[in-house]
Design an enzyme around this catalytic site. Sequence first.
Site, PDB file in Angstrom:
ATOM      1  N   LYS A 110       0.825  -1.207   0.000  1.00 57.34           N
ATOM      2  CA  LYS A 110       0.000   0.000   0.000  1.00 57.34           C
ATOM      3  C   LYS A 110       0.862   1.262   0.000  1.00 57.34           C
ATOM      4  CE  LYS A 110      -4.033  -2.144   2.109  1.00 57.34           C
ATOM      5  NZ  LYS A 110      -4.915  -2.258   3.295  1.00 57.34           N
ATOM      6  N   LYS A 189      -4.980  -8.047 -11.868  1.00 57.50           N
ATOM      7  CA  LYS A 189      -6.048  -8.405 -10.948  1.00 57.50           C
ATOM      8  C   LYS A 189      -7.041  -7.255 -10.847  1.00 57.50           C
ATOM      9  CE  LYS A 189      -6.941  -9.336  -6.061  1.00 57.50           C
ATOM     10  NZ  LYS A 189      -6.354  -9.497  -4.697  1.00 57.50           N
ATOM     11  N   LYS A 192     -10.066  -1.861  -7.371  1.00 59.47           N
ATOM     12  CA  LYS A 192     -10.397  -0.438  -7.445  1.00 59.47           C
ATOM     13  C   LYS A 192      -9.139   0.419  -7.467  1.00 59.47           C
ATOM     14  CE  LYS A 192     -13.367  -0.644  -3.963  1.00 59.47           C
ATOM     15  NZ  LYS A 192     -13.858  -2.028  -3.865  1.00 59.47           N
TER      16      LYS A 192
END
Length: 218
Positions: A110, A189, A192
């Site tokens: 992240k 993949k 969002k």
Amino acid sequence: MHYLTGIQPSGALHLGNWFGALAPQLARQQQHECTFFLADLHALTTSRSGEQLRRDTHALALDLLALGLDPERSVLFRQSDLPQAAELCWILATVTGIGLLERCHAYKDKVARGLPRSLGLFAYPVLMAADILLLRPDRVPVGPDQLQHLEVARDIVHAFHRLHGELFVLPQADVDAGQRLVPGLDGRKMSKSHGNVVPLFADDATLRRAVAGIVTEN
């Protein structure tokens, strides 16, 4: 068997959510006790608008009901309505080593994608452990990318028990080896964060544009 599933209200659901997780989890309602929670506290690690988060949480609850979550068979609640989870998170944090959290690949991924380094993002697995330990499920359905967080939760339990005695049930992961990885519009993949999703609930024109943009070999 009692299954526990947390779902972040981080925007509209897409086909990857359905085939990758929601379909098998909702199917368990027919034979097992299932608890679903809207993980709005977890979503605070990426959401910067309280108003938008409230709208997304409400929309996710409606979407889950539309997809077949049966209130007569399953429990659905909002994470922030159970403040004991946040309280337990702090208690668990006092026995959780920094090195354990530094090894979590989800945090590294992240940050690499540009999310700001925050304590909430770093301690995400501790809150996840608190969610699980508080509700004592028999199994926690996870994908391969979330399995490490279940292992961290087990490590936290062992650390707590060494200091304070036996109290919690060790969480058990339920990993679907046949879980399908749904490719997105660009072949990666569906996610969002990649902006490559096909939304579950969209008008015909939006769906046509999304499908027309799918990358093929031709």
